[in-house]
Scaffold this active site. Structure first.
Site, PDB file in Angstrom:
ATOM      1  CG  HIS A 119      -5.745  -2.691   1.190  1.00  0.00           C
ATOM      2  ND1 HIS A 119      -5.043  -2.147  -0.221  1.00  0.00           N
ATOM      3  CD2 HIS A 119      -4.792  -2.002   1.882  1.00  0.00           C
ATOM      4  CE1 HIS A 119      -4.152  -1.398  -0.356  1.00  0.00           C
ATOM      5  NE2 HIS A 119      -4.070  -1.240   1.091  1.00  0.00           N
TER       6      HIS A 119
ATOM      7  CB  SER B  30      -0.777   0.013   1.266  1.00  0.00           C
ATOM      8  OG  SER B  30      -2.117   0.827   1.062  1.00  0.00           O
TER       9      SER B  30
ATOM     10  CG  ASP C 219      -7.268  -3.757  -2.575  1.00  0.00           C
ATOM     11  OD1 ASP C 219      -7.575  -2.825  -1.895  1.00  0.00           O
ATOM     12  OD2 ASP C 219      -5.889  -3.816  -2.706  1.00  0.00           O
TER      13      ASP C 219
END
Length: 291
Positions: free
Chosen positions: A271, A109, A243
């Site tokens: 995610h 991320s 996600d």
């Protein structure tokens, strides 16, 4: 400079955190194993805890470093620069301090954006790159994160992250678990990150970090067109097909930056594919590193 720390947020049993003083502030990190170095970089509101379940699989053949970024976990949360470049420079300082010439970067991320910035600034220090549900590959991002960039967010966050609200949400969660519901690893990780906003220093760091990469319209930082030396960098991209934070379509965009990237999709994962499907994740990562 480096010493054992009585950690405020303990890593996995048998892997005590250490602390190093960098640029006047304490950075907490896990350092274990020997061999070629892998540097794991967590995402927004994350910590070393997002990765420590992989240590037993990796530290027999590798030196594994897992820092808490400044503003996160047990590391300091100073007033200052929380840009991608600043985070990348701090990680370069960490590997310098530890005498490590090159690392394989694994970024999740926000950590993926930091990893790509590290590649841009310090390409000679990078052995290979692994991006996990990475930021920095497109504009789209969850409305929840976009809302943190709106005016007045600093007034709203203390309310929604208050003990009163958290206790009631946790009470509801306990009740529905009693009916047989179990939260996914994705949901558990997101909730743990949210609860870290209970103190003012963490909220300030969160807002500074978020506003450095996101505006009300989406992500503001992109690697596309920036990493001109990336075409020869060994790159693996991992993404969950469900996600909801950063859409899986961004995985294919990675090839605009890394033309030879290997892309692996984790069917049904959200995610946090490394938490939801840890055995597969470890296997894919090992196969890439040794491939």
């Amino acid at each position: 400079m480096v010493s054992a720390q009585g950690s405020r947020e303990s890593p996995a049993p048998g892997f005590p955190a250490q602390v190093v003083r960098l640029r006047g502030h304490d950075l907490s990190y896990v350092d274990t194993g020997s061999g070629s170095a892998i540097l794991f970089i967590h995402g927004l509101l994350g910590s070393h805890d997002n990765w420590t379940h992989l240590l037993d699989r990796l530290d027999n053949a590798h030196r594994v470093l897992i820092p808490d970024l400044f503003g996160h976990g047990a590391s300091a949360k100073p007033v200052g620069d929380y840009s991608l470049g600043s985070h990348a420079a701090i990680l370069r300082d960490l590997v310098d301090q530890l005498g490590i010439p090159k690392v394989t970067l694994v970024g999740h991320s926000l950590g993926g954006g930091i990893a790509m910035q590290f590649c841009y600034l310090f390409p000679e220090r990078v052995e290979a790159l692994v991006l996990v549900a990475s930021g920095g590959l497109g504009r789209t991002v969850s409305p929840l994160l976009r809302s943190a960039t709106l005016p007045g967010a600093e007034l709203v966050l203390p309310v929604i992250a208050s003990t009163w609200v958290r206790e009631r949400v946790e009470g509801v969660g306990k009740a529905v678990r009693g009916l047989g519901w179990r939260p996914s690893a994705d949901a558990s990780a997101a909730w743990k990150g949210f609860t870290s906003l209970s103190d003012g220093e963490s909220r300030r760091a969160f807002l500074a970090t978020t506003r450095g990469v996101i505006d009300p319209g989406g992500q503001t930082v992109s690697a596309r067109g920036q990493l001109v030396t990336a075409e020869h960098l060994r790159t693996l991209v991992i993404w969950g097909t469900r996600d909801r934070m950063i859409p899986v379509g961004h995985a294919q965009r990675a090839r605009e930056v890394f033309p030879e990237a290997e892309i692996v999709l984790f069917e049904g994962a959200g995610h946090f594919p490394h938490l939801e499907q840890p055995d597969r994740f470890a296997g894919v990562l090992e196969g890439f590193i040794h491939g």
